[in-house]
Write an enzyme that holds these catalytic residues in place. Structure first.
Site, PDB file in Angstrom:
ATOM      1  NE  ARG A 112      -4.930  -1.273   9.687  1.00 56.07           N
ATOM      2  CZ  ARG A 112      -3.897  -0.783   9.017  1.00 56.07           C
ATOM      3  NH1 ARG A 112      -3.986   0.385   8.424  1.00 56.07           N
ATOM      4  NH2 ARG A 112      -2.797  -1.465   8.939  1.00 56.07           N
ATOM      5  NE  ARG A 147       1.852  -4.961  10.933  1.00 54.51           N
ATOM      6  CZ  ARG A 147       2.948  -4.783  10.183  1.00 54.51           C
ATOM      7  NH1 ARG A 147       4.128  -5.236  10.591  1.00 54.51           N
ATOM      8  NH2 ARG A 147       2.859  -4.152   9.055  1.00 54.51           N
ATOM      9  CE  LYS A 197      -2.189  -1.265   3.812  1.00 51.59           C
ATOM     10  NZ  LYS A 197      -1.511  -2.561   4.079  1.00 51.59           N
ATOM     11  NE  ARG A 224       7.598  -2.127   6.232  1.00 49.01           N
ATOM     12  CZ  ARG A 224       6.277  -2.072   6.406  1.00 49.01           C
ATOM     13  NH1 ARG A 224       5.516  -1.513   5.502  1.00 49.01           N
ATOM     14  NH2 ARG A 224       5.730  -2.596   7.466  1.00 49.01           N
ATOM     15  NE  ARG A 270       5.938  -0.231  10.013  1.00 56.47           N
ATOM     16  CZ  ARG A 270       4.809  -0.231   9.311  1.00 56.47           C
ATOM     17  NH1 ARG A 270       4.726   0.467   8.194  1.00 56.47           N
ATOM     18  NH2 ARG A 270       3.768  -0.937   9.695  1.00 56.47           N
TER      19      ARG A 270
HETATM   20  P1  AP5 Z   1       4.703  -1.630   1.897  1.00 55.85           P
HETATM   21  O1  AP5 Z   1       4.349  -0.779   0.718  1.00 55.85           O
HETATM   22  O2  AP5 Z   1       5.421  -0.985   3.015  1.00 55.85           O
HETATM   23  O3  AP5 Z   1       3.441  -2.446   2.394  1.00 55.85           O
HETATM   24  P2  AP5 Z   1       2.125  -1.942   3.117  1.00 55.85           P
HETATM   25  O4  AP5 Z   1       0.964  -2.645   2.496  1.00 55.85           O
HETATM   26  O5  AP5 Z   1       2.079  -0.433   3.151  1.00 55.85           O
HETATM   27  O6  AP5 Z   1       2.413  -2.573   4.531  1.00 55.85           O
HETATM   28  P3  AP5 Z   1       2.314  -1.935   5.981  1.00 55.85           P
HETATM   29  O7  AP5 Z   1       3.059  -2.860   6.893  1.00 55.85           O
HETATM   30  O8  AP5 Z   1       2.755  -0.501   6.000  1.00 55.85           O
HETATM   31  O9  AP5 Z   1       0.799  -2.033   6.191  1.00 55.85           O
HETATM   32  P4  AP5 Z   1       0.072  -2.055   7.511  1.00 55.85           P
HETATM   33  O10 AP5 Z   1      -1.318  -1.926   7.008  1.00 55.85           O
HETATM   34  O11 AP5 Z   1       0.357  -3.204   8.400  1.00 55.85           O
HETATM   35  O12 AP5 Z   1       0.750  -0.822   8.291  1.00 55.85           O
HETATM   36  P5  AP5 Z   1       0.287   0.665   8.573  1.00 55.85           P
HETATM   37  O13 AP5 Z   1       1.484   1.501   8.545  1.00 55.85           O
HETATM   38  O14 AP5 Z   1      -0.905   1.064   7.775  1.00 55.85           O
HETATM   39  O15 AP5 Z   1       5.578  -2.855   1.312  1.00 55.85           O
HETATM   40  C1  AP5 Z   1       6.206  -3.770   2.194  1.00 55.85           C
HETATM   41  C2  AP5 Z   1       7.607  -4.117   1.665  1.00 55.85           C
HETATM   42  O16 AP5 Z   1       7.496  -4.801   0.414  1.00 55.85           O
HETATM   43  C3  AP5 Z   1       8.463  -2.885   1.399  1.00 55.85           C
HETATM   44  O17 AP5 Z   1       9.785  -3.193   1.780  1.00 55.85           O
HETATM   45  C4  AP5 Z   1       8.384  -2.685  -0.121  1.00 55.85           C
HETATM   46  O18 AP5 Z   1       9.585  -2.103  -0.581  1.00 55.85           O
HETATM   47  C5  AP5 Z   1       8.202  -4.120  -0.627  1.00 55.85           C
HETATM   48  N1  AP5 Z   1       7.334  -4.162  -1.797  1.00 55.85           N
HETATM   49  C6  AP5 Z   1       6.110  -3.575  -1.916  1.00 55.85           C
HETATM   50  N2  AP5 Z   1       5.579  -3.828  -3.129  1.00 55.85           N
HETATM   51  C7  AP5 Z   1       6.484  -4.622  -3.782  1.00 55.85           C
HETATM   52  C8  AP5 Z   1       6.494  -5.245  -5.076  1.00 55.85           C
HETATM   53  N3  AP5 Z   1       5.490  -5.123  -5.945  1.00 55.85           N
HETATM   54  N4  AP5 Z   1       7.568  -5.991  -5.393  1.00 55.85           N
HETATM   55  C9  AP5 Z   1       8.595  -6.132  -4.546  1.00 55.85           C
HETATM   56  N5  AP5 Z   1       8.638  -5.580  -3.297  1.00 55.85           N
HETATM   57  C10 AP5 Z   1       7.593  -4.836  -2.921  1.00 55.85           C
HETATM   58  O19 AP5 Z   1      -0.229   0.510  10.086  1.00 55.85           O
HETATM   59  C11 AP5 Z   1       0.661   0.198  11.158  1.00 55.85           C
HETATM   60  C12 AP5 Z   1      -0.135   0.087  12.453  1.00 55.85           C
HETATM   61  O20 AP5 Z   1      -0.801   1.346  12.728  1.00 55.85           O
HETATM   62  C13 AP5 Z   1      -1.265  -0.949  12.470  1.00 55.85           C
HETATM   63  O21 AP5 Z   1      -0.792  -2.238  12.804  1.00 55.85           O
HETATM   64  C14 AP5 Z   1      -2.201  -0.359  13.543  1.00 55.85           C
HETATM   65  O22 AP5 Z   1      -1.733  -0.623  14.836  1.00 55.85           O
HETATM   66  C15 AP5 Z   1      -2.097   1.131  13.303  1.00 55.85           C
HETATM   67  N6  AP5 Z   1      -3.121   1.662  12.367  1.00 55.85           N
HETATM   68  C16 AP5 Z   1      -2.894   2.241  11.156  1.00 55.85           C
HETATM   69  N7  AP5 Z   1      -4.054   2.625  10.592  1.00 55.85           N
HETATM   70  C17 AP5 Z   1      -5.040   2.272  11.462  1.00 55.85           C
HETATM   71  C18 AP5 Z   1      -6.463   2.383  11.421  1.00 55.85           C
HETATM   72  N8  AP5 Z   1      -7.110   2.930  10.372  1.00 55.85           N
HETATM   73  N9  AP5 Z   1      -7.162   1.887  12.480  1.00 55.85           N
HETATM   74  C19 AP5 Z   1      -6.548   1.352  13.550  1.00 55.85           C
HETATM   75  N10 AP5 Z   1      -5.195   1.206  13.633  1.00 55.85           N
HETATM   76  C20 AP5 Z   1      -4.449   1.664  12.603  1.00 55.85           C
END
Ligand code: AP5
Length: 217
Positions: free
Chosen positions: A86, A169, A11, A125, A158
């Protein structure tokens, strides 16, 4: 527009590419929360424990934070929400808030990839300490190991990217967030995207959807 999908689906990486390639405004609740934790704000203190455990931050904290930052009318244009909503509760609150601003969700992209790939991506990552740019040790490596290509700062892992927290997660995603797939399918806006392909292919597909949607908004 929304970016839905499990942790590691890409994402954040895809959103960064769309900001550069399609000029959308990117809002990530994960990034906002990590910034709040860094600043030691009220929201950050409330969120930190949940994030470290791989659990969701409670809805009222998220909704307050998003409402403060997200006013469609203020900037116009196309917004890309990453990691929000979410839960069904967050989706309903978003819908009500958008209705008040005479806006709506045009497209909800669901990024899909197999679980082993999600784990491989998250354990590899690395993000920039200063500008937040995203890398992967093997898939998307920086030019110099451990150093950000964009600002020259140190890269870090992270705290929630340890394997046992990643599994937690993924479990929370299946329980709390997967019901949104049906929610947006019923509204006729869900688009499934195979996110296991090379990044450039996924981004090119999304841009094809974005062009007509941006013209409508
Ligand atoms: P990346 O793009 O970082 O993946 P992502 O889907 O963004 O994964 P996240 O871990 O950031 O998602 P998340 O939903 O768990 O975390 P968030 O920060 O929202 O890609 C991952 C890796 O793969 C990278 O190294 C990238 O380079 C590589 N990659 C990507 N695409 C690729 C491809 N096509 N080919 C090769 N490599 C690739 O949330 C974190 C925490 O915040 C949650 O756990 C929760 O506690 C809280 N939180 C956030 N939002 C909310 C909400 N709305 N409600 C409640 N809690 C929330």
């Amino acid at each position: 527009m929304l970016l839905l999908g499990p942790p590691g689906a890409g994402k954040g990486t895809i959103a960064e590419a769309l900001v550069r390639g399609a000029g959308v405004v990117h809002l990530s609740t994960g990034d906002m929360l990590r910034e709040a934790v860094r600043q030691g704000s009220d929201v950050g203190r409330q969120a930190e424990t949940f994030m470290k455990r791989g659990e969701l931050v409670p809805d009222p904290v998220i909704v307050r934070m998003v409402e403060e930052r997200f006013q469609v009318g203020a900037g116009g244009g196309t917004y890309l929400l990453d990691g929000f909503p979410r839960t069904l509760e967050q989706a309903r609150l978003l819908e009500a808030s958008l209705a008040r601003q005479r806006a709506l969700v045009n497209l909800a992209f669901l990024l899909e990839a197999p679980e082993e790939l999600l784990i491989q991506r998250l354990t590899g990552r690395r993000t920039c300490r200063r500008c937040g740019a995203n890398y992967h040790v093997t898939n998307i490596p920086p030019k110099r190991p451990g150093i950000c290509d964009l600002c020259g700062s140190e890269l870090q892992q992270r705290p929630d990217d340890r394997e046992e927290t990643i599994r937690k997660r993924l479990e929370v995603y299946r329980r709390e967030t997967e019901p949104l797939i049906r929610y947006y399918e019923r509204q006729g806006v869900l688009v499934r995207i195979d996110s296991s392909r090379p990044l450039a292919d996924t981004v090119a597909e999304l841009i094809r959807y974005l062009e007509p949607a941006a013209q409508e908004s």
